[in-house]
Design an enzyme around this catalytic site. Structure first.
Site, PDB file in Angstrom:
ATOM      1  CG  PHE A 146      -1.846   1.261   1.137  1.00  0.00           C
ATOM      2  CD1 PHE A 146      -3.045   1.256   0.346  1.00  0.00           C
ATOM      3  CD2 PHE A 146      -1.638   2.507   1.754  1.00  0.00           C
ATOM      4  CE1 PHE A 146      -3.899   2.330   0.301  1.00  0.00           C
ATOM      5  CE2 PHE A 146      -2.131   3.818   1.482  1.00  0.00           C
ATOM      6  CZ  PHE A 146      -3.403   3.685   0.943  1.00  0.00           C
ATOM      7  CG  ASP A 231       5.796   4.040   1.978  1.00  0.00           C
ATOM      8  OD1 ASP A 231       5.754   4.817   2.569  1.00  0.00           O
ATOM      9  OD2 ASP A 231       4.726   3.779   1.066  1.00  0.00           O
ATOM     10  CE  LYS A 260      -1.016   6.902   6.808  1.00  0.00           C
ATOM     11  NZ  LYS A 260      -0.450   6.294   5.955  1.00  0.00           N
TER      12      LYS A 260
HETATM   13  C1  LIG Z   1      -0.650   5.925   4.314  1.00  0.00           C
HETATM   14  C2  LIG Z   1       0.556   5.665   3.610  1.00  0.00           C
HETATM   15  C3  LIG Z   1       0.610   5.928   2.258  1.00  0.00           C
HETATM   16  C4  LIG Z   1      -0.270   7.326   1.968  1.00  0.00           C
HETATM   17  O1  LIG Z   1      -0.300   8.413   2.361  1.00  0.00           O
HETATM   18  P1  LIG Z   1      -1.311   9.333   2.029  1.00  0.00           P
HETATM   19  O2  LIG Z   1      -0.979  10.685   2.889  1.00  0.00           O
HETATM   20  O3  LIG Z   1      -2.854   8.860   2.646  1.00  0.00           O
HETATM   21  O4  LIG Z   1      -1.271   9.862   0.677  1.00  0.00           O
HETATM   22  C5  LIG Z   1       1.714   5.663   1.660  1.00  0.00           C
HETATM   23  N1  LIG Z   1       2.660   4.741   2.148  1.00  0.00           N
HETATM   24  C6  LIG Z   1       2.067   4.181   3.196  1.00  0.00           C
HETATM   25  C7  LIG Z   1       2.811   2.918   3.623  1.00  0.00           C
HETATM   26  C8  LIG Z   1       0.996   4.300   3.975  1.00  0.00           C
HETATM   27  O5  LIG Z   1       0.601   3.819   5.115  1.00  0.00           O
END
Ligand SMILES: *Cc1c(COP(=O)(O)O)cnc(C)c1O
Length: 404
Positions: A146, A231, A260
């Protein structure tokens, strides 16, 4: 005095039903205020927040140092655009780069934008540094990933809900099973520029790769001359008991993607953090964002970095994570099939015969706990790192009651 919303719970739900697009299916709780690890709904009922905005609220709701940084900046300067310097951006980038042990920071807003920025950086690095023929670059990605919701990112999602009916899709991605180092090696071609992964898959259900996997990826990407892109949007910034989840295996990727919690739960702040030999391929005009790195975001982001620089929150996550792990492991065989815990982050596979993840979350709501299912019967817990030990015990006890 706090303003009290007089509309009833039911009125809010019916307003939402009528006016809010259905891209989410929220639990039936209407939150009006919050502090630390607790939120209060419109009827005045308190709930322990065991989701923390998917880790965007690592420091809890309304952390005094973060609110102070925001309020101070709100009275001075909020936006300049990147056409000019602000007195907030460079100090933020310096502090974040130092926290990560890297040379450069490229600020964006949402997580997905930072992932897009990392993809663009890796491709450009591939063309300008590695010598891949233009337009040919490939990036290896993991099953169950994700990385956000943009058209390019959902192009390589294997979750039908996130992916389907959004084509035509962006090419250039090779999907391999998460945790399978041999599959990554087999997928590498002359045109491969990067391996993009979550060190722990959050949305996937707090999926932890086999021990040593991150080290193997580091060794392989170094040996084959491609970038390791981590990520850490959900896994990073204290959640796992370390600053980054990569730290759990003493691995330093070429690119960190952060988001985040970087915005302190106040504004969206994301960033790509890397050394100059990688991020230096981005030149004036080749990438940008109107709001990225704005003074308000930078002031808050810098306050977040200074909280992390003390190590206090990482230490809390590690120590209280142990309490959470012990508590959850005691539920295995009593309605829980499996648990995966790193720091204050847990994926819990509930016996599907007992209840769906959604049903457990609805029961937790009645218990006064907010949590979120991921897929099927998997529950994800990610309480704010400011949670107290007694509250972790309360969380486990509440979950135990919902399993009876
Ligand atoms: C939440 C998340 C995203 C996307 O972040 P947004 O601020 O919602 O665009 C990307 N990668 C990971 C691992 C995430 O948990």
């Amino acid at each position: 005095m706090q303003t009290v919303d007089v509309s009833s719970h039911e009125e809010h739900l019916s307003l939402a039903e009528q006016w809010v697009a259905r891209n989410y299916n929220p639990l039936p709780v209407v939150i009006a205020s919050a502090h630390g690890a607790w939120v209060v709904d419109v009827a005045g009922r308190r709930y322990l927040d065991a989701l923390a905005g998917y880790s965007a609220l690592n420091f809890g709701h309304l952390h005094p140092a973060l609110v102070a940084a925001a309020q101070q900046q709100l009275g001075r300067l909020t936006l300049t655009s990147r056409a000019f310097h602000s007195d907030q951006l460079a100090p933020f980038c310096r502090d974040l780069a130092e926290l990560a042990g890297k040379e450069l920071v490229l600020p964006m807003n949402t997580g997905a934008e930072a992932v897009e920025t990392a993809i663009k950086t890796a491709r450009r690095w591939g063309y300008l540094v590695k010598g891949v023929p233009d337009g040919q670059a490939r990036i290896i990605v993991m099953g169950g990933n994700f990385h956000g919701r943009t058209t390019t990112i959902v192009s390589f999602s294997d979750d039908p809900l996130a992916h389907d009916h959004y084509g035509p899709y962006t090419p250039g991605f090779d999907l391999v099973p998460y945790g399978d180092i041999a599959a990554i090696e087999a997928a590498i071609t002359d045109d491969t520029v990067a391996v993009l992964l979550e060190p722990i898959q959050g949305e996937g259900g707090v999926v932890i790769p086999p021990a040593g996997f991150l080290r193997q990826v580091r060794e392989l990407t170094t040996r084959r001359g491609i970038l390791m892109v981590a990520d850490e949007i959900q896994s990073g910034l204290g959640r796992t008991g370390t600053t980054f989840a990569c730290d759990l295996e003493d691995v330093v990727p070429d690119i960190y993607i952060l988001g985040k919690a970087l915005g302190g739960g106040i504004v969206p702040v994301s960033a790509v953090v890397a050394d100059a030999d990688v991020l230096g391929v981005i030149t004036p005009g080749s990438h940008g964002s109107t709001f990225g790195g704005n003074p308000l975001a930078a002031a808050i982001g810098r306050a977040v970095v200074s909280l992390l620089a003390t190590g206090e929150y990482q230490e809390r996550a590690a120590r209280l994570g142990k309490v959470l792990q012990d508590g959850l492991e005691s539920l295995v065989g009593r309605g829980v099939e499996r648990v995966r815990v790193r720091g204050l982050w847990a994926g819990i596979d509930v016996d599907p015969a007992l209840a769906s993840g959604r049903e457990i979350c609805e029961r937790l709501l009645v218990e006064g706990v907010l949590a979120k299912d991921t897929h099927g019967s998997t529950l994800r817990l990610a309480p704010p790192l400011v949670i107290e030990e007694g509250e972790v015990e309360l969380l486990v006890d509440s979950l135990a009651r919902t399993l009876r």
